[in-house]
Write a protein that holds these residues in place. Structure first.
Motif, PDB file in Angstrom:
ATOM      1  N   ALA A 285     -12.857 -21.689  43.685  1.00  0.00           N
ATOM      2  CA  ALA A 285     -13.919 -22.641  44.025  1.00  0.00           C
ATOM      3  C   ALA A 285     -13.351 -24.044  44.193  1.00  0.00           C
ATOM      4  CB  ALA A 285     -14.992 -22.632  42.939  1.00  0.00           C
ATOM      5  N   LEU A 286     -12.443 -24.407  43.327  1.00  0.00           N
ATOM      6  CA  LEU A 286     -11.837 -25.742  43.384  1.00  0.00           C
ATOM      7  C   LEU A 286     -11.070 -25.946  44.684  1.00  0.00           C
ATOM      8  CD1 LEU A 286     -11.257 -28.407  41.950  1.00  0.00           C
ATOM      9  CD2 LEU A 286      -9.314 -27.303  40.835  1.00  0.00           C
ATOM     10  N   ASP A 287     -10.353 -24.943  45.104  1.00  0.00           N
ATOM     11  CA  ASP A 287      -9.607 -25.031  46.366  1.00  0.00           C
ATOM     12  C   ASP A 287     -10.558 -25.258  47.539  1.00  0.00           C
ATOM     13  OD1 ASP A 287      -7.079 -24.648  47.937  1.00  0.00           O
ATOM     14  OD2 ASP A 287      -8.192 -22.928  48.722  1.00  0.00           O
ATOM     15  N   ALA A 288     -11.694 -24.554  47.511  1.00  0.00           N
ATOM     16  CA  ALA A 288     -12.688 -24.728  48.574  1.00  0.00           C
ATOM     17  C   ALA A 288     -13.312 -26.121  48.522  1.00  0.00           C
ATOM     18  CB  ALA A 288     -13.771 -23.654  48.455  1.00  0.00           C
ATOM     19  N   ILE A 289     -13.622 -26.590  47.321  1.00  0.00           N
ATOM     20  CA  ILE A 289     -14.213 -27.927  47.172  1.00  0.00           C
ATOM     21  C   ILE A 289     -13.261 -28.997  47.701  1.00  0.00           C
ATOM     22  CG2 ILE A 289     -14.938 -29.662  45.466  1.00  0.00           C
ATOM     23  CD1 ILE A 289     -15.995 -27.271  43.777  1.00  0.00           C
ATOM     24  N   ASP A 290     -11.984 -28.862  47.379  1.00  0.00           N
ATOM     25  CA  ASP A 290     -10.993 -29.827  47.877  1.00  0.00           C
ATOM     26  C   ASP A 290     -10.983 -29.883  49.400  1.00  0.00           C
ATOM     27  OD1 ASP A 290     -10.238 -30.468  45.312  1.00  0.00           O
ATOM     28  OD2 ASP A 290      -8.409 -29.252  45.322  1.00  0.00           O
TER      29      ASP A 290
END
Length: 323
Positions: A147-152
């Protein structure tokens, strides 16, 4: 105890294969015969039970999903189906079970134990991190990082176009993925089932951000938030703030896939060994977990019935860092 079996059930989670590997090799190391049941409770009813060897779990520690497969079983909800599953286990001489899954898996395991008395140890495998009795569940850390990778990536395009993005992550009853990926991704707001947030709160936060010269914003929404889905929330905010350029992204099942992080591989390996040793030491109808980095055993009924609250410090941290 000479023969045990393991299975995965419910939604898959990165690290399940690492746990399978740990259970199989730990059992063999401790002179137990170990059997794999394919397709969870459904396979137990159909008799899809096979002996596993050390080589059966070679080259899987790094892979997502589950080599034993997973499936929902309507038949297991019936007494007849559970009795058939029990007879298949006895046919193979299986004396103990290790169930890798979440609350639905453990609800079935608890009922199965109550009716037929086969010792069961559960290993918590769910990205939601919502089981009482363990600080972390297998797959949660990987899901947060996905999820963090997508948010970035979304933040890059949000900043380029001065947009507000509502990003929906998994968590029907738990905001763990949302809160941790939101903090890590620098979200302006995180909406979770455990706390109440109104649409007016969201609008005020976004307007305050613009007043503080923020040109773009990220709002992370857990799918189970009381205000609805990210799309529903975005539509209501858009109706009140027509000049804001608003977009919505739902990450969906991408959060369940991919190779597990080092944290999840190590957690899964520890829980797998502890599950086997728990069975050998007489534990029954329990979930193995890690609390304060120490192995613990929690009664299954407690693990599935007691709520696991969000860390209040993380909620406070989100508010402070998003000004």
């Amino acid at each position: 105890m000479k023969k045990i079996a393991l299975f995965t059930s419910g939604g898959d989670a990165p690290g399940m294969n690492a746990c399978i590997r740990s259970v199989v090799r730990s059992a063999i190391y401790l002179d137990l015969e170990v059997y794999g049941i394919k397709y969870g409770y459904d396979g137990m009813i159909r008799g899809e039970i096979q002996k596993m060897e050390s080589y059966s779990v070679s080259n899987i520690v790094q892979t997502g999903g589950t080599i034993l497969k997973s499936a929902r079983s309507e038949d297991f909800r019936t007494k007849e189906g559970r009795e058939k599953a029990y007879k298949n286990l006895k046919k193979h001489g299986i004396e103990g079970l290790i169930a890798i899954g979440g609350d639905g898996t453990f609800t079935g395991a608890n009922l199965f134990y109550d009716e037929f008395g086969i010792p069961v140890v559960g290993a918590p495998g769910t990205i939601d991190n919502d089981l009482y009795g363990s600080d972390y569940t297998i797959g949660f850390d990987t899901a947060v990082n996905t999820a963090l990778d997508a948010i970035d990536k979304i933040r890059d395009t949000a900043a380029s176009h001065d947009r507000v993005f509502f990003i929906e992550v998994m968590g029907r009853h738990s905001g763990y993925i949302a809160i941790q990926s939101g903090i890590g991704g620098g979200a302006e707001m995180v909406m979770v089932p455990e706390t109440s947030t109104t649409i007016d709160d969201v609008i005020k936060k976004l307007k305050d951000g613009r007043d503080n010269k923020k040109t773009s914003s990220i709002v992370v929404v857990a799918e189970g938030d009381e205000q609805g889905s990210a799309l529903q929330i975005a539509e209501r905010v858009k109706a009140e703030t027509p000049k804001m350029d608003i977009r919505v992204t739902s990450l969906g099942h991408i959060q369940r896939g991919g190779g597990p992080t080092a944290f999840d591989r190590i957690l899964a390996s520890r829980l797998g060994l502890a599950a086997v040793e728990g069975l050998m030491n007489g534990e029954k109808n329990v979930m193995v977990g890690v609390i304060d980095n120490k192995i613990t055993y929690t009664n299954l009924k407690l693990a599935i019935s007691k709520s696991k609250p969000l860390n209040e410090e993380l909620i406070r941290l989100t508010k402070i860092l998003s000004i």
